[in-house]
Design a protein around this motif. Structure first.
Motif, mmCIF file in Angstrom:
data_model
loop_
_atom_site.group_PDB
_atom_site.id
_atom_site.type_symbol
_atom_site.label_atom_id
_atom_site.label_comp_id
_atom_site.label_asym_id
_atom_site.label_seq_id
_atom_site.Cartn_x
_atom_site.Cartn_y
_atom_site.Cartn_z
ATOM 1 N N LEU A 231 24.451 86.330 50.150
ATOM 2 C CA LEU A 231 24.016 86.437 48.757
ATOM 3 C C LEU A 231 23.532 87.845 48.380
ATOM 4 O O LEU A 231 23.934 88.356 47.326
ATOM 5 N N PRO A 232 22.692 88.524 49.177
ATOM 6 C CA PRO A 232 22.354 89.915 48.814
ATOM 7 C C PRO A 232 23.559 90.851 48.845
ATOM 8 O O PRO A 232 23.671 91.750 47.997
ATOM 9 N N LEU A 233 24.464 90.636 49.814
ATOM 10 C CA LEU A 233 25.672 91.456 49.846
ATOM 11 C C LEU A 233 26.518 91.226 48.607
ATOM 12 O O LEU A 233 27.049 92.176 48.007
ATOM 13 N N TYR A 234 26.647 89.981 48.200
ATOM 14 C CA TYR A 234 27.410 89.679 46.988
ATOM 15 C C TYR A 234 26.781 90.350 45.766
ATOM 16 O O TYR A 234 27.488 90.910 44.917
ATOM 17 N N ALA A 235 25.439 90.307 45.670
ATOM 18 C CA ALA A 235 24.765 90.915 44.528
ATOM 19 C C ALA A 235 25.035 92.414 44.453
ATOM 20 O O ALA A 235 25.189 92.974 43.359
ATOM 21 N N SER A 236 25.106 93.086 45.609
ATOM 22 C CA SER A 236 25.400 94.519 45.607
ATOM 23 C C SER A 236 26.869 94.799 45.310
ATOM 24 O O SER A 236 27.197 95.682 44.510
ATOM 25 N N LEU A 237 27.751 94.045 45.938
ATOM 26 C CA LEU A 237 29.179 94.295 45.763
ATOM 27 C C LEU A 237 29.672 93.890 44.376
ATOM 28 O O LEU A 237 30.622 94.478 43.850
ATOM 29 N N GLU A 238 29.032 92.899 43.766
ATOM 30 C CA GLU A 238 29.458 92.448 42.450
ATOM 31 C C GLU A 238 29.221 93.519 41.389
ATOM 32 O O GLU A 238 29.923 93.577 40.375
ATOM 33 N N ARG A 239 28.252 94.412 41.642
ATOM 34 C CA ARG A 239 27.962 95.493 40.703
ATOM 35 C C ARG A 239 28.799 96.730 40.973
ATOM 36 O O ARG A 239 28.682 97.733 40.258
ATOM 37 N N LEU A 240 29.615 96.691 42.003
ATOM 38 C CA LEU A 240 30.422 97.857 42.361
ATOM 39 C C LEU A 240 31.437 98.160 41.259
ATOM 40 O O LEU A 240 32.178 97.277 40.818
ATOM 41 N N THR B 281 32.606 101.931 49.332
ATOM 42 C CA THR B 281 32.112 100.557 49.367
ATOM 43 C C THR B 281 30.841 100.413 50.204
ATOM 44 O O THR B 281 29.857 99.823 49.753
ATOM 45 N N LEU B 282 30.866 100.958 51.405
ATOM 46 C CA LEU B 282 29.728 100.780 52.312
ATOM 47 C C LEU B 282 28.443 101.402 51.780
ATOM 48 O O LEU B 282 27.384 100.744 51.803
ATOM 49 N N PRO B 283 28.458 102.648 51.270
ATOM 50 C CA PRO B 283 27.197 103.194 50.728
ATOM 51 C C PRO B 283 26.657 102.401 49.543
ATOM 52 O O PRO B 283 25.450 102.214 49.421
ATOM 53 N N LEU B 284 27.544 101.924 48.665
ATOM 54 C CA LEU B 284 27.084 101.175 47.502
ATOM 55 C C LEU B 284 26.599 99.777 47.885
ATOM 56 O O LEU B 284 25.828 99.167 47.144
ATOM 57 N N ALA C 130 33.106 88.692 45.593
ATOM 58 C CA ALA C 130 32.739 89.613 44.521
ATOM 59 C C ALA C 130 33.946 90.286 43.876
ATOM 60 O O ALA C 130 33.977 90.483 42.656
ATOM 61 N N LEU C 131 34.947 90.640 44.678
ATOM 62 C CA LEU C 131 36.036 91.478 44.169
ATOM 63 C C LEU C 131 37.405 90.813 44.159
ATOM 64 O O LEU C 131 38.334 91.356 43.552
ATOM 65 N N ARG C 132 37.563 89.681 44.842
ATOM 66 C CA ARG C 132 38.887 89.100 44.950
ATOM 67 C C ARG C 132 38.963 87.631 44.536
ATOM 68 O O ARG C 132 40.051 87.090 44.408
ATOM 69 N N ALA C 133 37.829 86.990 44.313
ATOM 70 C CA ALA C 133 37.844 85.538 44.096
ATOM 71 C C ALA C 133 38.338 85.137 42.715
ATOM 72 O O ALA C 133 38.858 84.041 42.540
ATOM 73 N N GLY C 134 38.139 86.000 41.722
ATOM 74 C CA GLY C 134 38.585 85.667 40.378
ATOM 75 C C GLY C 134 37.875 84.444 39.826
ATOM 76 O O GLY C 134 36.648 84.326 39.869
ATOM 77 N N ARG C 135 38.641 83.478 39.312
ATOM 78 C CA ARG C 135 38.042 82.289 38.697
ATOM 79 C C ARG C 135 37.428 81.344 39.717
ATOM 80 O O ARG C 135 36.729 80.404 39.342
ATOM 81 N N ARG D 30 34.707 99.194 39.975
ATOM 82 C CA ARG D 30 36.049 99.249 40.573
ATOM 83 C C ARG D 30 36.772 100.552 40.258
ATOM 84 O O ARG D 30 37.731 100.910 40.940
ATOM 85 N N ARG D 31 36.321 101.244 39.236
ATOM 86 C CA ARG D 31 36.955 102.525 38.922
ATOM 87 C C ARG D 31 36.728 103.529 40.050
ATOM 88 O O ARG D 31 37.539 104.441 40.245
ATOM 89 N N LEU D 32 35.627 103.355 40.791
ATOM 90 C CA LEU D 32 35.395 104.236 41.932
ATOM 91 C C LEU D 32 36.435 103.992 43.021
ATOM 92 O O LEU D 32 36.893 104.938 43.677
ATOM 93 N N LEU D 33 36.810 102.730 43.212
ATOM 94 C CA LEU D 33 37.850 102.422 44.187
ATOM 95 C C LEU D 33 39.195 102.999 43.742
ATOM 96 O O LEU D 33 39.965 103.523 44.561
ATOM 97 N N GLU D 34 39.461 102.897 42.448
ATOM 98 C CA GLU D 34 40.709 103.452 41.929
ATOM 99 C C GLU D 34 40.721 104.978 42.054
ATOM 100 O O GLU D 34 41.752 105.580 42.385
ATOM 101 N N ALA D 35 39.559 105.598 41.816
ATOM 102 C CA ALA D 35 39.482 107.057 41.945
ATOM 103 C C ALA D 35 39.709 107.481 43.396
ATOM 104 O O ALA D 35 40.383 108.490 43.659
#
Length: 290
Positions: free
Chosen positions: A174-183, A206-209, A98-103, A185-190
């Motif tokens: 797959l459900p984990l990916y669906a949740s993490l893909e909507r995360l 990350t875990l609560p979301l 979700a967050l690191r795979a890119g293309r 990233r500005r929250l991680l930066e904050a």
């Protein structure tokens, strides 16, 4: 008048849309479930040849529970371990996709679902070959002294749980990916701007979301794993038999339909109680995270 008719049709549209799925559930779930429940109350002294009499034999339930409680508990334990292992393996994988795979995201998603392109039975037989006593994996573990010279992986609880974990892992990813893909990233930066380290960011952001995906994934893995019998049959021994193996034997070998039906409902009830307790404990957290 026309506006009133359009409003009436507008109210009916949602019910018409769910009608096909509702009929499907009634025909292929509700009706068979009622038939199975009726079968569980047949006279246990009957037989398939002579026929079964409806005697409302509710004693079939405590009898099944008293005789096969080890297999029932083993099913729940194996399913719980497989679910936990799937979460530990699947979360890093889903996070990376979700967050690191890119293309390469789509390629990795295809790799996750690729096992479904082959039969469940073939995948389990492949694990039987991988874990066999003469396989490369066992030889390597023996050379590393992880296993004793006469140690084995096949026909052990480890083999059964490993097979279960492998077969249900995509249902976790797959459900984990669906949740993490909507995360966002500005929250991680904050979190990083507020001097939160990786562990604190994971725990607080990350875990609560990802909670909705965790809840969905654990349910999608635990429920089928608890009812599975192929892995225990091909990768285990009679000492690792699960409730599904007993039900399969009662239906197809011993032809003891009342006992098989009663045991099926006992297993279903145990799974339902655990799922409801789990949802009551963690479901509210997942809903809040949405």
């Amino acid at each position: 008048m026309r506006a009133r008719r359009a409003d009436r049709w507008g109210r009916l549209v949602p019910y018409l849309l769910i009608l096909p799925a509702g009929l499907w559930l009634v025909l292929f779930f509700a009706v068979p479930a009622v038939e199975l429940f009726a079968t569980s109350l047949y006279d246990p002294a009957g037989s398939l040849v002579d026929g079964y009499a409806m005697t409302w034999a509710f004693g079939n339930y405590p009898a099944a529970l008293a005789e096969y409680w080890p297999q029932l508990l083993r099913s729940l334990a194996y399913a719980g371990v497989a679910t936990a292992a799937s979460l530990l393996l699947g979360f890093p994988l889903a996070y990376a996709i979700a967050l690191r795979a890119g293309r390469f995201r789509n390629v990795l998603l295809v790799a996750v679902v690729a096992p479904f392109f082959t039969s469940f039975l073939i995948r389990t037989l492949a694990w039987k070959a991988i874990l066999s006593d003469n396989g490369a994996l066992v030889d390597l573990l023996r050379d590393l002294h992880v296993l004793a010279p006469d140690g084995r992986l096949l026909a052990t609880p480890f083999a059964v749980v490993a097979g279960l974990t492998y077969n249900v892992l995509p249902f976790m990813v797959l459900p984990l990916y669906a949740s993490l893909e909507r995360l966002d990233r500005r929250l991680l930066e904050a979190a990083a701007d507020l001097y939160a380290g990786p562990v604190a960011t994971f725990r607080a952001v990350t875990l609560p979301l990802a909670a909705p995906g965790i809840v969905a994934g654990t349910l999608l893995t635990f429920i089928p794993a608890a009812g599975d019998y192929i892995n225990a049959q091909l990768l285990g021994t009679p000492g690792t038999a699960m409730a599904g193996n007993v039900i399969d034997s009662a239906f197809l070998v011993r032809l003891d339909y009342p006992q098989a039906a009663a045991l099926s409902f006992v297993l279903m009830a145990m799974i339902l109680v655990l799922v409801l307790a789990y949802l009551r404990r963690v479901g509210a957290t997942a809903v809040e995270a949405l």
